[in-house]
Design a protein around this motif. Structure first.
Motif, PDB file in Angstrom:
ATOM      1  N   MET A 136       0.825  -1.204   0.000  1.00  0.00           N
ATOM      2  CA  MET A 136       0.000   0.000   0.000  1.00  0.00           C
ATOM      3  C   MET A 136       0.856   1.250   0.000  1.00  0.00           C
ATOM      4  SD  MET A 136      -3.244  -0.817   2.387  1.00  0.00           S
ATOM      5  CE  MET A 136      -2.981   0.547   3.516  1.00  0.00           C
ATOM      6  N   ALA A 137       1.877   1.257   0.838  1.00  0.00           N
ATOM      7  CA  ALA A 137       2.758   2.425   0.934  1.00  0.00           C
ATOM      8  C   ALA A 137       3.401   2.716  -0.419  1.00  0.00           C
ATOM      9  CB  ALA A 137       3.830   2.197   1.991  1.00  0.00           C
ATOM     10  N   THR A 138       3.800   1.660  -1.126  1.00  0.00           N
ATOM     11  CA  THR A 138       4.464   1.836  -2.409  1.00  0.00           C
ATOM     12  C   THR A 138       3.528   2.494  -3.430  1.00  0.00           C
ATOM     13  OG1 THR A 138       5.687  -0.168  -1.903  1.00  0.00           O
ATOM     14  CG2 THR A 138       5.824   0.629  -4.144  1.00  0.00           C
ATOM     15  N   THR A 139       2.302   1.980  -3.499  1.00  0.00           N
ATOM     16  CA  THR A 139       1.333   2.576  -4.416  1.00  0.00           C
ATOM     17  C   THR A 139       1.091   4.038  -4.065  1.00  0.00           C
ATOM     18  OG1 THR A 139       0.264   0.438  -4.289  1.00  0.00           O
ATOM     19  CG2 THR A 139      -0.885   2.139  -5.516  1.00  0.00           C
ATOM     20  N   GLU A 140       0.835   4.276  -2.781  1.00  0.00           N
ATOM     21  CA  GLU A 140       0.565   5.650  -2.345  1.00  0.00           C
ATOM     22  C   GLU A 140       1.730   6.567  -2.680  1.00  0.00           C
ATOM     23  OE1 GLU A 140      -0.327   5.779   1.799  1.00  0.00           O
ATOM     24  OE2 GLU A 140      -2.062   4.443   1.549  1.00  0.00           O
ATOM     25  N   SER A 141       2.928   6.048  -2.518  1.00  0.00           N
ATOM     26  CA  SER A 141       4.117   6.854  -2.779  1.00  0.00           C
ATOM     27  C   SER A 141       4.142   7.312  -4.228  1.00  0.00           C
ATOM     28  CB  SER A 141       5.353   6.023  -2.425  1.00  0.00           C
ATOM     29  OG  SER A 141       6.480   6.484  -3.102  1.00  0.00           O
ATOM     30  N   VAL A 142       3.878   6.389  -5.167  1.00  0.00           N
ATOM     31  CA  VAL A 142       3.936   6.749  -6.582  1.00  0.00           C
ATOM     32  C   VAL A 142       2.832   7.746  -6.929  1.00  0.00           C
ATOM     33  CG1 VAL A 142       3.780   5.871  -8.932  1.00  0.00           C
ATOM     34  CG2 VAL A 142       4.982   4.553  -7.204  1.00  0.00           C
ATOM     35  N   VAL A 143       1.614   7.477  -6.452  1.00  0.00           N
ATOM     36  CA  VAL A 143       0.494   8.367  -6.762  1.00  0.00           C
ATOM     37  C   VAL A 143       0.747   9.769  -6.194  1.00  0.00           C
ATOM     38  CG1 VAL A 143      -1.967   8.760  -6.420  1.00  0.00           C
ATOM     39  CG2 VAL A 143      -1.135   6.469  -6.921  1.00  0.00           C
ATOM     40  N   SER A 144       1.151   9.834  -4.924  1.00  0.00           N
ATOM     41  CA  SER A 144       1.386  11.151  -4.324  1.00  0.00           C
ATOM     42  C   SER A 144       2.490  11.897  -5.060  1.00  0.00           C
ATOM     43  CB  SER A 144       1.791  11.021  -2.857  1.00  0.00           C
ATOM     44  OG  SER A 144       0.913  10.201  -2.170  1.00  0.00           O
ATOM     45  N   SER A 145       3.568  11.208  -5.385  1.00  0.00           N
ATOM     46  CA  SER A 145       4.665  11.870  -6.105  1.00  0.00           C
ATOM     47  C   SER A 145       4.156  12.456  -7.413  1.00  0.00           C
ATOM     48  CB  SER A 145       5.788  10.879  -6.426  1.00  0.00           C
ATOM     49  OG  SER A 145       6.497  10.558  -5.282  1.00  0.00           O
ATOM     50  N   MET A 146       3.395  11.668  -8.177  1.00  0.00           N
ATOM     51  CA  MET A 146       2.935  12.135  -9.479  1.00  0.00           C
ATOM     52  C   MET A 146       2.059  13.381  -9.348  1.00  0.00           C
ATOM     53  SD  MET A 146       2.057   8.788 -11.640  1.00  0.00           S
ATOM     54  CE  MET A 146       3.298   7.600 -12.077  1.00  0.00           C
ATOM     55  N   VAL A 147       1.090  13.319  -8.440  1.00  0.00           N
ATOM     56  CA  VAL A 147       0.192  14.461  -8.274  1.00  0.00           C
ATOM     57  C   VAL A 147       0.986  15.695  -7.860  1.00  0.00           C
ATOM     58  CG1 VAL A 147      -1.730  15.357  -6.931  1.00  0.00           C
ATOM     59  CG2 VAL A 147      -1.772  12.993  -7.727  1.00  0.00           C
ATOM     60  N   LEU A 148       1.898  15.510  -6.904  1.00  0.00           N
ATOM     61  CA  LEU A 148       2.680  16.655  -6.430  1.00  0.00           C
ATOM     62  C   LEU A 148       3.577  17.212  -7.537  1.00  0.00           C
ATOM     63  CD1 LEU A 148       3.662  15.668  -2.802  1.00  0.00           C
ATOM     64  CD2 LEU A 148       2.442  17.720  -3.533  1.00  0.00           C
ATOM     65  N   ILE A 149       4.141  16.320  -8.358  1.00  0.00           N
ATOM     66  CA  ILE A 149       5.006  16.780  -9.447  1.00  0.00           C
ATOM     67  C   ILE A 149       4.206  17.687 -10.390  1.00  0.00           C
ATOM     68  CG2 ILE A 149       6.182  16.022 -11.557  1.00  0.00           C
ATOM     69  CD1 ILE A 149       7.112  13.551  -9.880  1.00  0.00           C
TER      70      ILE A 149
END
Ligand SMILES: Nc1ncnc2c1ncn2[C@@H]1O[C@H](COP(=O)(O)OP(=O)(O)OP(=O)(O)O)[C@@H](O)[C@H]1O
Ligand SMILES: [Mg+2]
Lengths: 263, 245
Positions: free
Chosen positions: A233-246
């Motif tokens: 879960m953490a891994t998925t969240e990490s990628v999604v959050s990074s993309m949105v923030l980028i």
């Protein structure tokens, strides 16, 4: 209705505030130890190569095809308007160097290396390896986070420059082979109109993106809970959050850079 | 000297440790027994500040670790400790000797060229000669435990905290480990706190033993006193485990 919605909004806000606080604390701790401990050069080199090697093939493919499709679309658009492909090099060059190069590379790196960092640190968290660092005279900021911040800050700008180059090459191939633009025209379109500040615009942004990816992936890893499922879960969240923030930060930093003349 | 006063820890409203008081003298071997899930690991982690208690104080040579907040200061206190994790917590990105030598960089003045040798010596102490270059994934459960033990003692700390040092070991290796704990205490004046289910180990090596039950010590005393305790829970715990041995 009212009494259901309000508490849930409140809960979300409290949660958000806590996460921001924890993130700020983590970044603070990284800065604190940056000045109070010897740098782990071996770790920095190891992580930088890993991030570079992890991402270089995907970056190559992504930017090559992006450059190609940009040339194709702009070429045919101007063909339908002016009966010949005009300024293909300029369109490809500007789009890549200012926007698509840095943003796409950042997204690839977030998906490959950012996810890997979260998974690795998350696994260390749930198997108490993070706690073990504390008992062995160091701490995660020193041993894990600082090297990864450095690695992202070094690797991402380099990959961005590399991706600009590959993308422009992709555009060149399509222009010459498919659109029948003379190769000198393509290069002139790029070098006559593009200035160093255009390149700097994208290059500077890549440092911001690197900071975002490092912060998000480390934060998500360090706050992983609940075994293997938690790591996933953490891994998925990490990628999604990074993309949105980028994406979001891209707009604001671009606006800022434009306002100070780095267009 | 470790002074624990009124230590309280709750997890989501449930009291795990309900006001524990304990002094541990330098050089003492202290063992904590107790049923699974009573908070033994929590107790051990509180001592080194990995778990923040909800109340009370824990003074390590006078410095209260529960009220130390600066990362630098807390690290200074922790440097006196070696900690054996219940599940080992070995770094799986490093091999065996790199794990054992990990703390030497931060905790000692040993030169980097000596790390391999030091790690080898510690591995020999736990009966793992010539396994320096194995990967962590190549180890059995009991081997992991012993590598973790070697890592905990590598920097010759003043205090050693063992979370189940003999669980998962065969009787002969368990004997080696209990000898090792005793020896370090007697020769190097190390203070040891072990958490264990292994009643035989506790009775053999300890100066004092406590039994943790429902947030408090059901009893606290020398091995003799524990053996002869009239307390129902203590009797049951001791008898059951001795019968099974
Ligand atoms: N991070 C946590 N969050 C919530 N509850 C926890 C957490 N860690 C431990 N607990 C709970 O606290 C209690 C004590 O846990 P602890 O690990 O200290 O037990 P233990 O005595 O070491 O058990 P064992 O002998 O099985 O290792 C357990 O009931 C456990 O469910
Ligand atoms: Mg335990």
């Amino acid at each position: 209705m009212k009494c259901l919605i309000l508490p849930s909004i409140g809960e979300h806000l409290i949660n958000l505030a806590r996460k921001l606080g924890q993130t700020w604390y983590m970044v603070g701790s990284v800065i604190f130890w940056l000045f109070r401990s010897k740098l782990e050069f071996r770790q920095i080199v190891k992580q930088t190569t890993r991030i570079g090697v992890d991402s270089v093939s995907v970056t190559t493919l992504t930017s090559l095809f992006t450059g190609m499709v940009l040339a194709l679309q702009s070429g045919y658009s101007s063909k339908s308007l002016f009966n010949e492909p005009l300024y293909v090099g300029s369109v490809v060059g500007f789009s890549l160097v200012k926007e698509l190069g840095p943003v796409l590379t950042a997204i690839v790196v977030a998906g490959r290396a950012g996810a890997a960092v979260t998974a690795e640190i998350g696994t260390m968290k749930v198997t108490e390896q993070i706690d073990a660092l504390y008992t062995l005279g160091t701490n995660p900021s020193r041993y894990l986070l600082i090297p990864r911040y450095f690695a992202f800050m070094i690797a991402l700008p380099l990959l961005t420059v590399f991706s600009d180059f590959i993308g422009i090459t992709g555009g060149f191939i399509v222009s010459v082979v498919k659109l029948r633009v003379a190769s000198s025209v393509y290069w002139d379109d790029i070098f006559m109109y593009m200035e160093i500040k255009n390149f700097m615009h994208g290059f500077i942004k890549s440092f911001f993106f690197a900071f975002i990816i490092a912060t998000v992936s480390c934060y998500k890893g360090l706050h992983t809970e609940g075994g293997a499922q938690g790591v996933g879960m953490a891994t998925t969240e990490s990628v999604v959050s990074s993309m949105v923030l980028i994406m979001a930060v891209d707009y604001f930093v671009s606006a800022l850079l434009v306002s100070i003349g780095i267009t | 000297m470790i002074e624990i006063r009124n230590l309280v820890k709750k997890y989501s409203g449930k009291t795990i440790l309900g006001g524990i008081n304990l002094d541990i003298k330098d050089g003492e071997i202290f063992s904590l027994l107790g049923p699974s899930g009573t908070g033994k690991s929590t107790f051990l982690k509180s001592i080194i500040g990995l778990v923040k208690p909800d109340g009370g104080s824990i003074k390590i040579d006078g410095a209260d670790i529960t009220k130390t907040f600066g990362e630098f200061e807390i690290q200074k206190i922790r440097k006196n400790f070696g900690y054996l994790f219940q599940e080992g917590a070995l770094f799986d990105s490093l091999n065996v000797w790199e794990n054992v030598a990990f703390g030497l960089r931060y905790l000692t003045d040993i030169k980097e060229s000596e790390y391999l040798k030091t790690a080898g010596e510690k591995l020999e102490l736990v009966g793992l000669k010539n396994s320096e270059n194995l990967k962590i994934s190549e180890l059995s459960g009991g081997m992991k435990k012993r590598v973790a033990l070697a890592r905990a003692i590598a920097a010759n700390p003043k205090y050693l905290l063992y979370d189940e040092p003999t669980t998962g070991l065969d009787p002969v290796t368990a004997e080696t480990v209990s000898e090792l704990i005793k020896e370090m205490s007697k020769k190097l004046k190390v203070t040891s706190i072990s958490v264990t289910h292994d009643v035989k180990l506790a009775l053999e090596i300890s100066d004092r033993i406590a039994l943790l039950n429902e947030g408090g010590f059901a009893c606290l005393g020398t091995p003799e006193e524990i053996k002869n305790s009239k307390n129902g829970i203590v009797k049951e715990f001791i008898e059951n485990s001795i019968c099974r041995k």
